[in-house]
Each structure stands twice: as structure tokens, then as C-alpha cells.
Design an enzyme around this catalytic site. Structure first.
Site, PDB file in Angstrom:
ATOM      1  N   ASP A  52      11.041  -9.148 -15.734  1.00  0.00           N
ATOM      2  CA  ASP A  52      11.030  -9.137 -14.275  1.00  0.00           C
ATOM      3  C   ASP A  52      10.482 -10.443 -13.715  1.00  0.00           C
ATOM      4  O   ASP A  52       9.341 -10.814 -13.990  1.00  0.00           O
ATOM      5  CB  ASP A  52      10.182  -7.959 -13.796  1.00  0.00           C
ATOM      6  CG  ASP A  52      10.132  -7.831 -12.282  1.00  0.00           C
ATOM      7  OD1 ASP A  52      11.122  -8.212 -11.626  1.00  0.00           O
ATOM      8  OD2 ASP A  52       9.113  -7.359 -11.756  1.00  0.00           O
ATOM      9  N   ASP A  78      14.536 -12.273  -6.849  1.00  0.00           N
ATOM     10  CA  ASP A  78      13.966 -11.018  -7.341  1.00  0.00           C
ATOM     11  C   ASP A  78      14.947 -10.300  -8.266  1.00  0.00           C
ATOM     12  O   ASP A  78      15.957  -9.762  -7.815  1.00  0.00           O
ATOM     13  CB  ASP A  78      13.606 -10.115  -6.158  1.00  0.00           C
ATOM     14  CG  ASP A  78      12.812  -8.893  -6.580  1.00  0.00           C
ATOM     15  OD1 ASP A  78      12.564  -8.726  -7.788  1.00  0.00           O
ATOM     16  OD2 ASP A  78      12.455  -8.095  -5.695  1.00  0.00           O
TER      17      ASP A  78
END
Length: 476
Positions: free
Chosen positions: A354, A129
Site C-alpha cells: 500500500d 493512492d
């Protein structure tokens, strides 16, 4: 013979120490890289019933909605004062390589890596992440007999801190806990000076992770087959976590930009860089790639280096995310009329790259012109509205030819251009059904280049030089 045995034992101990030291420090004297296999969200724990492609896309979109709320929420709380429970030796010639692969075959989560932590090392599967600052694992500490009787909890592996000789808690009375870990959501409560520093992550979808901070040894694989033990890595020992954000994972590898993230620690040790190449999100589990910390010395990477483009990473601008300075989007060579404020972080906008978001999200003033331009190119096909799918425009793919779709280009302020593959924004959601792969974000809001848009590109995050490199690649 008896008199000689102490000397022999000492010699053996001395040799063992030499081997251990050379293994831990060999990166300073050998050319290599550190890599970890990157496993796609659908390539981990096999579900009882294989999901259809449409079901998978629905799951991904549900996760994206949560993700966008989290991005906005985290941006707000990064500016908030601390409270009791917040919601959610440079070696330039070496690198770490961690396996990374796609996974439509399994059914939920993000991209995964196998992660070995503790002494002796215990292996876990963590979500990768780039929006998370803390690396944490499902964990038990001071659990007594329960540590030996319960190896798993809720079918997840559990790190047993009591069984690791390198596990060191961070005292709640320390400046590290009270000051330095504020951005990692440390709690203010401190019953006793020796009490471990605690944290409490609470996300807007109801997911949460609570536990204590520790420093641990992480065992990493290098490209020459050797192992490296990276000491005193900040990790979270989560004794409680639940919610959709962590389904099928043993924890999270924090690759966001921050002082204590794993990305920061590993990349500083290895040339200030990390990179990944995301295979197609519909690839099966036997297709894989790697996340690499340090220089990528693969032949395929070398052959692509001349084509690689670079743009500035705006580190700290939309902390802890990796922001880039977009100035516009063109479709078919025509620059769309999008207000410049959409790309300005100081005006409520901005753009991030992201790995934890699936589709690319655009603030409303950018979303509308992009969708309008793309709809024109596919308007000849029958429009469809798959039930339960929160995407604005889908159509029948009968007779579809991607040559009919104009090229989309994201333009950066320094002149770099990112031209994603057409399959990354005209996406397959079911047999005979394609959709425009964008979602809208209310204005003001942050736009996000999601991982489907990133697929089949090599991305290099150079934290030392504040640069983002990217080049088209098969990733195999």
C-alpha cells in the site's frame, strides 16, 4: 482572393484535425512511455513553519492509524449491500510517465502527482493512492457565475466542469450508476433520470468527499515529449470534501485494483503495467522519480531487470487492495514462529502492498516475534520514549551501526524474497533517535507493507499477468 478563402479555411481545419488525431493516437505507432512525477507527502504546499522530523513522524503515524481503520472498514463495506450513503486498444510498445518526488519539505498528505484534466486541460495535484478506487478532483459543476469568480476554494484549486467541453456527467438513472458504480459508493437517490449520479465517501476519521460522477479527458505526458489525450476517464467531481485525509491536495488518483480505477484504465492502454520507485521519505523536494504506466525503458531499469524478482499479485482477494501471498518473515536467516493463519486472507489475515500507508503494520501474532528479534539487536543502546510518539520501541542512535542489525526478509509463497533496506525498518525519527518502524494491528487483521518499507525499490504492478516485480534501486 475572396473566393479562395473558404478553401484555405477548410485546409487549415483539416490540418488541425490531422494533428489532433495523430496526437491522440500516436501511442499506437511510436515507442514511448507515459510517466508522472511522484511527489512525496512533505514536498507539496510549503507550511508556514517547517516541521521537525519528530513532528513529521507523529503526523505520519496519526495518518497510519486512520489508514488502518480505513483498510479494515473498506474491507467490511465491500461485502455490504448498497445503501443511500456508503461510508467510506492495448499498445504494448508505449507507456505514460508521471513525475513523482519525495517531500519532507512541506508537511502533510501522501505522495502526489500533477494531473491535467478537462478540455482545455486544468492542472491539479492529486494524492497517489493504491487503496482508492475513484479518481476525483475538487470540482464545481452548474455553478454559474461562481465558476468565474472563484478559482480556488480553501486555498485549493477547483476544476470547473462547466468550462470543459469534454465533461460528461453520468445519469443517475443509468445502469452504470445503479449497478456498475456500486463499489464506487454511488448513491441510490435519483430525483430525475437526467440527474447526475452522485457519490458519498465517508471515512472513519470524519473525512469525506461528496460529488457526482463524470467522464472526462485526461492529458498525459509521454517520455518522448509528446502528449496523449485519454478520453472518457471516469472521475469524481467533488463539490464537498474535508478532513485530514485530503489536506494539501486537490483530490485523489485512484490506483487500486478495480474496473474504473485510473490504474486499470491507463495500464490497459499501456501494456497492462504500472510502476513506481519511492525515494527516501526524508528526501528533499529536489529529489524525484516517476510513476510509469507501461514499459519502463530507462537504461537504469534495463540494468536492473535481471535482478528483478517477481511474486504473484492476488488481485481481487482483498479487493480493492493489492494483496500478496506472504508465508513468513525471517530475521538474521532464522524463520520466525508466526502462525500461518496470519498470512491467510481466508482466515482473517492476509498482506497488502500500500502506497498510502507509511509504516509497515503487522497483525499481532507476527508483530510480537518481529519486534522481539529486532529489539535484541539494539538492546545495548539506551531505550527512549519520545513524547506523543505511538511507536513501541525507540533508542538512542549514539554509536549505532546498521551492521549490528540482522537482515529482515519477507518470504512469498512462490519462493520470492523481499529484503528491505535496514533504514526502512530502523527509522530515524529525530536527531539521535531511531525506532523500530512497525505498528501492530489487532488480530484478526490485514498486514500492510507501507511506503517506507518500499522505499528505494522499483515496484512493477503487472495487472495483465497478476505479477508484482521488485528490485532494489536508488530511484534517482
Amino acid at each position: 482572393m475572396v473566393k479562395g478563402r473558404p478553401c484555405a479555411i477548410l485546409l487549415i481545419i483539416f490540418l488541425v484535425l490531422i494533428i489532433q488525431c495523430s496526437t491522440s493516437a500516436f501511442a499506437t505507432s511510436h515507442s514511448s512511455s507515459m510517466r508522472m512525477e511522484l511527489i512525496h507527502r512533505h514536498a507539496h504546499h510549503l507550511s508556514t513553519r517547517p516541521k521537525t522530523q519528530l513532528e513529521l513522524i507523529k503526523d505520519l503515524l496519526h495518518s497510519d492509524i486512520i489508514r488502518q481503520k480505513m483498510i479494515a472498514h473498506k474491507r467490511r463495506i465491500s461485502l455490504s449491500p448498497r445503501r443511500d450513503a456508503l461510508e467510506t486498444t492495448n499498445t504494448s510498445s508505449t507507456a505514460i510517465e508521471m513525475p513523482l518526488s519525495a517531500g519532507r519539505d512541506y508537511g502533510t498528505g501522501m505522495y502526489f502527482v500533477e494531473f491535467k484534466v478537462g478540455t482545455p486541460a486544468q492542472k491539479f495535484t492529486l494524492v497517489v493512492d493504491t487503496g482508492s478506487e475513484l479518481t476525483w478532483v475538487n470540482c464545481r459543476y452548474n455553478c454559474g457565475a461562481n465558476c468565474t469568480t472563484k478559482g480556488r476554494l480553501d486555498k485549493r484549486r477547483v476544476f470547473k466542469g462547466d468550462f470543459s467541453s469534454s465533461f460528461k456527467t453520468v445519469p443517475c438513472f443509468s445502469q452504470t450508476c445503479k449497478i456498475e458504480f456500486m463499489n464506487l459508493f454511488s448513491l441510490t437517490r435519483c430525483p430525475m433520470p437526467s440527474t447526475p449520479c452522485a457519490y458519498d465517501f465517508r471515512y472513519v476519521d470524519g473525512s469525506e468527499a461528496m460529488g457526482i460522477f463524470a467522464k472526462e479527458t485526461v492529458t498525459l505526458g509521454l517520455t518522448n515529449g509528446r502528449k496523449l489525450r485519454l478520453k472518457d476517464v471516469v472521475i469524481g467531481c467533488s463539490d464537498s470534501f474535508q478532513g485530514q485525509s485530503f489536506v494539501k491536495a486537490d483530490g485523489v488518483m485512484g490506483l487500486a485494483y478495480g474496473k474504473y480505477t485510473f490504474a486499470k484504465r491507463a495500464s490497459e492502454f499501456f501494456d497492462g503495467k504500472f510502476s513506481y520507485c519511492l525515494v527516501d521519505h526524508l528526501s528533499h523536494k529536489n529529489v524525484s522519480n516517476y510513476i510509469i504506466f507501461g514499459s519502463n525503458n530507462n537504461e537504469s531499469s534495463s540494468s536492473l531487470s535481471e535482478k528483478k524478482r517477481h511474486t504473484k499479485l492476488e488481485l481481487g482477494l482483498l479487493s480493492p487492495f493489492y494483496a500478496v501471498n506472504v508465508i513468513g518473515i525471517s530475521i538474521g536467516g532464522v524463520m520466525l514462529k508466526i502462525p500461518i493463519q496470519v498470512w491467510d486472507a481466508n482466515s482473517g489475515g492476509g498482506t497488502i502492498v500500500d502506497s498510502g500507508s507509511t509504516l509497515t503494520s503487522l497483525a499481532e501474532p507476527a508483530y510480537k516475534p518481529v519486534m522481539a528479534a529486532l529489539q535484541m539487536s539494539v538492546s545495548k543502546f539506551q531505550r527512549l520514549m519520545p513524547k506523543g510518539l505511538p511507536i513501541d520501541y525507540c533508542f538512542s542512535s549514539t554509536g549505532y551501526d546498521e551492521k549490528l542489525v540482522p537482515s529482515l526478509v519477507i518470504h512469498f509463497a512462490d519462493g520470492a524474497r523481499f529484503e528491505p533496506h535496514k533504514k526502512s525498518y530502523i527509522i530515524d525519527v529525530a536527531d539521535g533517535v531511531k525506532c523500530l518502524g512497525f505498528v501492530s494491528v489487532a488480530w484478526p487483521g490485514i498486514s500492510t507493507i507501507g511506503n517506507i518499507m518500499q522505499q528505494n525499490y522499483l515496484w512493477e504492478f503487472d495487472l495483465a499477468q497478476s505479477k508484482l516485480g521488485f528490485v532494489a534501486s536508488s530511484c534517482t
